[in-house]
Motif scaffolding. Structure first.
Motif, mmCIF file in Angstrom:
data_model
loop_
_atom_site.group_PDB
_atom_site.id
_atom_site.type_symbol
_atom_site.label_atom_id
_atom_site.label_comp_id
_atom_site.label_asym_id
_atom_site.label_seq_id
_atom_site.Cartn_x
_atom_site.Cartn_y
_atom_site.Cartn_z
ATOM 1 N N GLU A 138 0.795 -1.364 -0.233
ATOM 2 C CA GLU A 138 -0.016 -0.051 -0.015
ATOM 3 C C GLU A 138 1.138 1.228 -0.146
ATOM 4 O OE1 GLU A 138 -3.477 -2.179 2.456
ATOM 5 O OE2 GLU A 138 -2.076 -1.067 3.681
ATOM 6 N N ALA A 139 2.062 1.263 0.812
ATOM 7 C CA ALA A 139 2.831 2.311 0.770
ATOM 8 C C ALA A 139 3.446 2.457 -0.677
ATOM 9 C CB ALA A 139 3.975 2.014 1.816
ATOM 10 N N GLU A 140 3.904 1.502 -1.257
ATOM 11 C CA GLU A 140 4.459 1.642 -2.610
ATOM 12 C C GLU A 140 3.319 2.182 -3.470
ATOM 13 O OE1 GLU A 140 7.783 -1.928 -2.613
ATOM 14 O OE2 GLU A 140 5.743 -2.412 -3.347
ATOM 15 N N PHE A 141 2.215 1.617 -3.438
ATOM 16 C CA PHE A 141 1.104 2.044 -4.469
ATOM 17 C C PHE A 141 0.656 3.512 -4.519
ATOM 18 C CE2 PHE A 141 -3.090 2.626 -5.649
ATOM 19 C CZ PHE A 141 -3.449 1.853 -6.768
ATOM 20 N N ILE A 142 0.540 3.840 -3.142
ATOM 21 C CA ILE A 142 0.175 5.392 -2.869
ATOM 22 C C ILE A 142 1.366 6.327 -3.199
ATOM 23 C CG2 ILE A 142 -0.529 6.879 -1.295
ATOM 24 C CD1 ILE A 142 -1.688 4.748 0.106
ATOM 25 N N SER A 143 2.591 5.910 -2.820
ATOM 26 C CA SER A 143 3.676 6.856 -3.004
ATOM 27 C C SER A 143 4.226 6.541 -4.510
ATOM 28 C CB SER A 143 4.598 6.659 -2.134
ATOM 29 O OG SER A 143 5.325 5.508 -2.450
ATOM 30 N N LYS A 144 3.975 5.508 -5.202
ATOM 31 C CA LYS A 144 4.520 5.298 -6.416
ATOM 32 C C LYS A 144 5.968 5.214 -6.499
ATOM 33 C CE LYS A 144 0.918 7.339 -9.394
ATOM 34 N NZ LYS A 144 0.311 8.711 -8.967
ATOM 35 N N ILE A 145 6.406 4.628 -5.182
ATOM 36 C CA ILE A 145 7.988 4.267 -4.835
ATOM 37 C C ILE A 145 8.182 3.050 -4.665
ATOM 38 C CG2 ILE A 145 9.934 5.176 -3.727
ATOM 39 C CD1 ILE A 145 8.625 7.731 -3.329
ATOM 40 N N LYS A 146 9.021 2.230 -5.281
ATOM 41 C CA LYS A 146 9.140 0.877 -4.891
ATOM 42 C C LYS A 146 10.242 0.782 -3.701
ATOM 43 C CE LYS A 146 7.605 -2.871 -7.259
ATOM 44 N NZ LYS A 146 6.840 -3.454 -6.537
ATOM 45 N N LEU A 153 13.069 3.706 1.270
ATOM 46 C CA LEU A 153 11.936 3.776 2.338
ATOM 47 C C LEU A 153 11.946 5.423 2.555
ATOM 48 C CD1 LEU A 153 10.090 1.925 3.856
ATOM 49 C CD2 LEU A 153 12.112 1.665 5.433
ATOM 50 N N GLN A 154 13.135 5.884 2.770
ATOM 51 C CA GLN A 154 13.117 7.343 3.078
ATOM 52 C C GLN A 154 12.294 8.397 2.042
ATOM 53 O OE1 GLN A 154 13.712 8.472 6.030
ATOM 54 N NE2 GLN A 154 14.859 6.618 6.946
ATOM 55 N N LYS A 155 12.506 7.988 0.989
ATOM 56 C CA LYS A 155 11.761 8.608 -0.331
ATOM 57 C C LYS A 155 10.322 8.535 -0.195
ATOM 58 C CE LYS A 155 15.127 8.429 -3.982
ATOM 59 N NZ LYS A 155 15.154 7.318 -4.953
ATOM 60 N N VAL A 156 9.947 7.234 0.312
ATOM 61 C CA VAL A 156 8.488 6.947 0.651
ATOM 62 C C VAL A 156 7.883 7.912 1.784
ATOM 63 C CG1 VAL A 156 6.721 5.411 1.363
ATOM 64 C CG2 VAL A 156 8.631 4.659 -0.440
ATOM 65 N N VAL A 157 8.712 8.023 2.835
ATOM 66 C CA VAL A 157 8.279 8.776 3.861
ATOM 67 C C VAL A 157 8.094 10.173 3.402
ATOM 68 C CG1 VAL A 157 9.205 9.847 6.158
ATOM 69 C CG2 VAL A 157 9.106 7.184 5.787
ATOM 70 N N LYS A 158 9.181 10.816 2.615
ATOM 71 C CA LYS A 158 9.206 12.284 2.321
ATOM 72 C C LYS A 158 7.954 12.232 1.396
ATOM 73 C CE LYS A 158 13.038 14.999 2.711
ATOM 74 N NZ LYS A 158 14.016 14.163 3.142
ATOM 75 N N GLU A 159 7.566 11.478 0.699
ATOM 76 C CA GLU A 159 6.500 11.538 -0.198
ATOM 77 C C GLU A 159 5.090 11.703 0.702
ATOM 78 O OE1 GLU A 159 6.597 11.737 -3.508
ATOM 79 O OE2 GLU A 159 4.364 11.801 -3.717
#
Ligand code: PXL
Length: 431
Positions: A138-146, A153-159
């Motif tokens: 779900e985190a990958e899907f919403i942030s569009k980051i693998k 992971l830090q990129k996802v958090v920033k997003e």
């Protein structure tokens, strides 16, 4: 405490609002529900979805908010944009914890949110969440980051932070082989690990967010709540049952100690004029697991049973490790008499001792004045010393132990029993 789950109906009761009602019941709080959509699914196959109309969703929201005090809200499946906006309008200005669990796809492959609604989910629901709890997918899907490294992971958090999230927990990361990690981001970042259980299941995501809401609504911090939810979910997966033909359905076993002690506390509070028996330092009522090793194996009240005037109420919640003093008494008693697992402390009154003796209960006592200085100077060791002293010549477990106090120490009686019910039965005989 009343907790509200806003989400979809899953007729298998493995996930969705039915699962949350089970979680809330297991945790001994009242669960309310608002259904955003009805699904058809079982443990092996996902069928269809029909969102409820805006009108029906609004009617549900109005009926719940006009009647109940709500202590926390979990938002799970919301299928379409109009329902997302309606929920946002209704709850945006509330000051209770809100968990948003971004539900995208079911474990059996059903798409649980319309593609066109993702934008509004991010715009409206993510910013009002106290914490969001996506799993890795779900985190990958919403942030569009693998997510394939700590850097991504830090990129996802920033997003997510860019969407206005205050706190994020990404569950179910396998950063090391066979270790499941939850990544908790508040003001700081934490990695919480535990052993992977190799079983595909239905319900663990809902167990996590609903139990997390329970902890948050008890004023625990995000980190403490995340620990609680991780433990709860781990236990639910370990206890998962094969109820249908497909995936196992997760479910935490309810804690029998919890409901027995809770019932006994309610019975105690209802005893006529019981306020007369509550000491100045108030009462605690405990129930121990079998063979306790420390007070963390003993269920007690995190606050106390408190008298205010003639009114007696329970303040706080039942927690393992919730009591220090009465728990230490039972820990000491249980070492010599393992079947004695419950106790309550009452105000010392000569009249009570006389009544206990008249009813042929075994009553022992100790003199705190005689406590050796080495024990006195150690915080919390007086009770251990006193109970040990009282049991020195006992062949049978006493029903009550008292002491008459010491300088600055209130005199006290502790009533013991095999379980909370037997403690209440003894008290009911004397008062
Ligand atoms: O686990 C997420 C979830 C939430 N809500 C509903 C579901 C599912 C997964 O199947 O069906 C209604």
């Amino acid at each position: 405490m009343n907790l509200l789950s806003i989400g979809g109906s899953d007729p298998s009761s493995g996930a969705g609002i039915q699962s949350d009602v089970k979680t809330f019941a297991t945790l001994n709080v009242y669960g309310l529900t608002i259904i955003t959509a009805i699904t058809s699914q079982n443990t092996s196959k996902f069928g269809m979805i029909q969102p409820v109309s805006k009108k029906l969703l609004k009617a549900q929201l109005d009926s719940i908010f006009s009647d109940f005090k709500i202590d926390g809200i979990k938002i799970g499946m919301v299928y379409n944009a109009e329902n997302i906006k309606l929920i946002y309008d209704k709850i945006k200005s509330l000051s209770v914890p809100i968990i948003v669990d971004p539900v995208i796809i079911s474990s059996t492959g059903g798409k649980l949110i319309q593609k066109s609604a993702i934008k509004d989910f991010k715009k409206y629901l993510i910013p009002i969440a106290t914490v969001i709890t996506p799993n890795k997918f779900e985190a990958e899907f919403i942030s569009k980051i693998k997510i394939h490294s700590k850097k991504s992971l830090q990129k996802v958090v920033k997003e997510f932070q860019g969407m206005g999230t205050k706190s994020i927990i990404i569950t179910g990361l396998e950063l090391k082989k066979n270790i499941m990690t939850d990544f908790v981001v508040t003001e700081n970042q934490y990695f919480m690990e535990n052993k992977k259980i190799n079983m595909s299941n239905h319900g663990s995501g809902c167990n996590y967010s609903a139990s997390m809401l329970f902890a948050l609504a008890q004023d625990k911090s995000i980190l403490e709540s995340a620990k609680f939810a991780k433990r709860f979910t781990f236990d639910s997966i370990k206890n998962a049952q094969k109820i249908g033909g497909g995936l196992h359905i997760t479910q935490k076993q309810s804690d029998k100690l919890h409901s027995e002690l809770s019932n006994a506390i309610n019975n105690f509070i209802e005893i006529k004029n019981i306020f007369l028996r509550i000491p100045e330092c108030q009462s605690n009522f405990v129930f121990s697991k079998k063979s306790p090793k420390s007070i963390t194996d003993i269920l007690g009240i995190s606050g106390r049973i408190v008298k205010t005037g003639e009114k007696v109420t329970k303040v706080g919640n039942l927690e393992y490790g919730g009591s220090k003093h009465v728990a230490t008494a039972i820990l000491t008693m249980n070492k010599k008499f393992p079947h004695i697992r419950s106790a309550i402390n009452l105000k010392f009154q000569k009249e009570t001792i006389a009544k206990l003796e008249k009813n042929r209960f075994i009553v022992k006592n100790y003199d705190r004045v005689k406590e050796p200085i080495t024990s006195k100077s150690k915080e919390g060791s007086s009770i251990k010393w006193g109970i040990t002293e009282s049991l020195r010549d006992s062949k049978e477990p006493p029903d009550a132990i008292f002491h008459k106090g010491d300088f600055g120490k209130e005199p006290m009686i502790i009533i013991f029993g095999t379980n909370p019910k037997s403690v209440i039965e003894k008290i009911s005989k004397i008062f």
